[in-house]
Design a protein around this motif. Sequence first.
Motif, PDB file in Angstrom:
ATOM      1  N   ILE A 154      70.686  28.911  65.246  1.00 11.64           N
ATOM      2  CA  ILE A 154      70.704  28.716  63.790  1.00 11.64           C
ATOM      3  C   ILE A 154      71.549  27.497  63.464  1.00 11.64           C
ATOM      4  CG2 ILE A 154      71.389  29.700  61.571  1.00 11.64           C
ATOM      5  CD1 ILE A 154      70.796  32.457  62.714  1.00 11.64           C
ATOM      6  N   VAL A 155      70.944  26.532  62.798  1.00 17.08           N
ATOM      7  CA  VAL A 155      71.641  25.278  62.505  1.00 17.08           C
ATOM      8  C   VAL A 155      72.199  25.245  61.089  1.00 17.08           C
ATOM      9  CG1 VAL A 155      70.202  24.006  64.144  1.00 17.08           C
ATOM     10  CG2 VAL A 155      69.553  24.062  61.733  1.00 17.08           C
ATOM     11  N   ALA A 156      71.659  26.059  60.186  1.00 16.29           N
ATOM     12  CA  ALA A 156      72.119  26.020  58.801  1.00 16.29           C
ATOM     13  C   ALA A 156      71.505  27.183  58.032  1.00 16.29           C
ATOM     14  CB  ALA A 156      71.749  24.699  58.125  1.00 16.29           C
ATOM     15  N   ASP A 157      72.101  27.461  56.871  1.00 15.70           N
ATOM     16  CA  ASP A 157      71.590  28.489  55.963  1.00 15.70           C
ATOM     17  C   ASP A 157      71.578  27.911  54.547  1.00 15.70           C
ATOM     18  OD1 ASP A 157      71.129  31.229  54.756  1.00 15.70           O
ATOM     19  OD2 ASP A 157      73.162  30.851  54.022  1.00 15.70           O
ATOM     20  N   ILE A 158      70.446  28.043  53.868  1.00 14.30           N
ATOM     21  CA  ILE A 158      70.343  27.696  52.445  1.00 14.30           C
ATOM     22  C   ILE A 158      70.080  29.002  51.704  1.00 14.30           C
ATOM     23  CG2 ILE A 158      69.115  26.387  50.678  1.00 14.30           C
ATOM     24  CD1 ILE A 158      68.310  24.396  52.873  1.00 14.30           C
ATOM     25  N   ASN A 159      71.020  29.386  50.857  1.00 13.76           N
ATOM     26  CA  ASN A 159      70.933  30.668  50.172  1.00 13.76           C
ATOM     27  C   ASN A 159      70.570  30.475  48.707  1.00 13.76           C
ATOM     28  OD1 ASN A 159      71.435  33.624  50.265  1.00 13.76           O
ATOM     29  ND2 ASN A 159      72.958  33.119  48.700  1.00 13.76           N
ATOM     30  N   LEU A 160      69.717  31.357  48.212  1.00 14.18           N
ATOM     31  CA  LEU A 160      69.274  31.299  46.821  1.00 14.18           C
ATOM     32  C   LEU A 160      69.779  32.534  46.084  1.00 14.18           C
ATOM     33  CD1 LEU A 160      65.584  30.083  47.277  1.00 14.18           C
ATOM     34  CD2 LEU A 160      67.613  28.717  46.772  1.00 14.18           C
ATOM     35  N   ASP A 161      70.749  32.326  45.228  1.00 12.24           N
ATOM     36  CA  ASP A 161      71.327  33.387  44.404  1.00 12.24           C
ATOM     37  C   ASP A 161      72.136  32.697  43.317  1.00 12.24           C
ATOM     38  OD1 ASP A 161      72.124  35.863  43.478  1.00 12.24           O
ATOM     39  OD2 ASP A 161      73.570  36.239  45.070  1.00 12.24           O
ATOM     40  N   GLN A 162      72.527  33.439  42.290  1.00 14.78           N
ATOM     41  CA  GLN A 162      73.372  32.897  41.223  1.00 14.78           C
ATOM     42  C   GLN A 162      72.674  31.784  40.437  1.00 14.78           C
ATOM     43  OE1 GLN A 162      76.862  31.796  43.591  1.00 14.78           O
ATOM     44  NE2 GLN A 162      77.655  33.880  43.487  1.00 14.78           N
ATOM     45  N   LEU A 163      71.364  31.711  40.543  1.00 14.96           N
ATOM     46  CA  LEU A 163      70.599  30.648  39.882  1.00 14.96           C
ATOM     47  C   LEU A 163      70.042  31.169  38.563  1.00 14.96           C
ATOM     48  CD1 LEU A 163      68.878  29.494  43.118  1.00 14.96           C
ATOM     49  CD2 LEU A 163      70.213  27.964  41.658  1.00 14.96           C
ATOM     50  N   ARG A 164      70.274  30.436  37.496  1.00 13.78           N
ATOM     51  CA  ARG A 164      69.847  30.858  36.166  1.00 13.78           C
ATOM     52  C   ARG A 164      69.155  29.685  35.456  1.00 13.78           C
ATOM     53  NH1 ARG A 164      71.622  35.004  38.897  1.00 13.78           N
ATOM     54  NH2 ARG A 164      73.870  35.327  38.914  1.00 13.78           N
ATOM     55  N   PRO A 165      67.833  29.557  35.558  1.00 10.90           N
ATOM     56  CA  PRO A 165      67.136  28.445  34.892  1.00 10.90           C
ATOM     57  C   PRO A 165      66.974  28.714  33.390  1.00 10.90           C
ATOM     58  CG  PRO A 165      65.583  29.795  36.108  1.00 10.90           C
ATOM     59  CD  PRO A 165      66.935  30.361  36.391  1.00 10.90           C
ATOM     60  N   LEU A 166      68.054  28.490  32.677  1.00 10.34           N
ATOM     61  CA  LEU A 166      68.116  28.812  31.248  1.00 10.34           C
ATOM     62  C   LEU A 166      68.104  27.577  30.368  1.00 10.34           C
ATOM     63  CD1 LEU A 166      71.088  31.334  31.579  1.00 10.34           C
ATOM     64  CD2 LEU A 166      68.651  31.884  31.638  1.00 10.34           C
ATOM     65  N   PHE A 167      68.284  26.396  30.983  1.00  7.46           N
ATOM     66  CA  PHE A 167      68.427  25.145  30.235  1.00  7.46           C
ATOM     67  C   PHE A 167      68.015  24.000  31.160  1.00  7.46           C
ATOM     68  CE2 PHE A 167      72.499  26.838  31.767  1.00  7.46           C
ATOM     69  CZ  PHE A 167      72.824  25.909  32.739  1.00  7.46           C
ATOM     70  N   PRO A 168      67.769  22.806  30.624  1.00  7.13           N
ATOM     71  CA  PRO A 168      67.310  21.690  31.462  1.00  7.13           C
ATOM     72  C   PRO A 168      68.252  21.443  32.645  1.00  7.13           C
ATOM     73  CG  PRO A 168      67.029  21.145  29.163  1.00  7.13           C
ATOM     74  CD  PRO A 168      67.785  22.443  29.181  1.00  7.13           C
TER      75      PRO A 168
END
Length: 521
Positions: free
Chosen positions: A386-400
């Motif tokens: 495993i060379v890296a981890d990209i995690n998707l959380d805490q994302l809130r597309p509420l504004f530009p």
Amino acid sequence: MRTLSGVLCGVLLAAASSSYAQEHPRDGAIHDVDTKAWWHTTEALSNDGMEGRDTGSEAYLRAAAYVVKRFEAAGLKPAGESGGYLQNVPLHQVEIDAKTAWIVVNEGEKSSNTFRLRFLEDITAAVNEATPVDTTGDLVFRGYCGKDALGADVAGKVVVCFGTKREGLPSGAERARNVQGAGGVAIVNVDDPYFSIEPPRWPFAYARSVTIHEAGTAPREGRGGKPFVSFTLSAEAFTKMLAGSGQDAAAILKAGGAKQPLPSFDLTGRSLSAHLEKHAKEISSPNVIGLLEGSDPALKDEVLVIAAHLDGYGYGEPVKGDNLYNGTLDDAAYVALVIQYADDVKAGRLPKPKRSVLVCAFTGEEKGLLGSNYFVAHPTIDFSKIVADINLDQLRPLFPLHILTAPGVDITTLGATARAVGKPMGIEIRDDMEPERGLLRRADNFPFLNKGVPAIGFIFGYDAGTDAEKRYREWYQVRYHRPQDDLTQPMDFDAATKFDTFFYKLVGTVADGARPEMVKK
């Protein structure tokens, strides 16, 4: 409880049969085909039929079955245990029975001024195997509950502390250690109403703890296994607790919020009594893991992890009449995005990565990063690859989208890579400007960093005083870990499209480029 295989072989998934998922009522607001497909998956994962996907629940198993089907359809290879997509995570759950719990403040035998604190509405309790069923003790206030404020006179008492989260003052863990070390039978942490960057929110959904339960080990008991309970109290209930005592609750709260010195005093004649019945059981909840094999013979043995958490809160205390915590943006939408990435690669809309990509939907994040910690401790692939981890959380597309916050952005070279990807898109990558919230430690990339694997995650960012900040703060006040985080909430779908594109480009860049490295611990 039914097994996941039973769910897979049983009736059709609730999500697939949901009229909401079929009707796609927000399609008219979405201007991009890929984003529309992403949102349809989000609908399938967080409509009411998925019941909030609480860790270990049958609803979570339905969600995991849905993700398995989507991984299969996207051509991902099984990368869990025993040749399948699943990695079972054994867990131990302890929950306080909210229906029978009671907590009262009594002003003494000669006083009729006894009042009951509403469990989960005014006060809640941390729970583990050592949490006593019955607790009683005289009430004393000891400011921030540093060691110097606690003497032998608190032994056998319930110690009330200002529950600060500010740097330079005792943390919650330090306060509890100090109080228990001085002989207190309980600690009551009073909310800081002035901690506006992440304000207190009531009610709590439930009082429940879930821990990893390794075979042959006893359930974790907490602090030394001694009877002790940690409470959290609302500022409003604290004011009621102090009424008539001669102490100014409002002044204490204001001084604590400003990190000013606080008094110590005994609430003479006042005591707290609590009755907390517990229910414990063993549960299990799987991670879902699939592998997209890389295209480059020289690089495909190296693995990039992309991940989001599948679990939510499930059912809990009602807020505005709604007791179902759907968890749409936290984090169904981003499990949907890793699925969409795999779909796009299979369909040729995105190039096949040179390195292999491990696509993970982790369980138990809301209960303490359980699934990601278990995977790191018990990897289903060779962890050294495993060379890296990209995690998707805490994302809130509420504004530009113009700014992305990446807590710990400069810990690894992934920060520089993200900046290089974001700059031509008009996205500035910033470090966390509010470190007191501890957001880096609260997401599934943190266990990877602890093992020395470069990892990164993102939050929609903003400049102070802008409409973007207003919308962000409103979300945390009204929707974070609330039933209102559902499919009807305000969304900026163009911002979602822009982030999705950024994510695809970042994954491609990391999968095809120089191996990421740790820069500093």
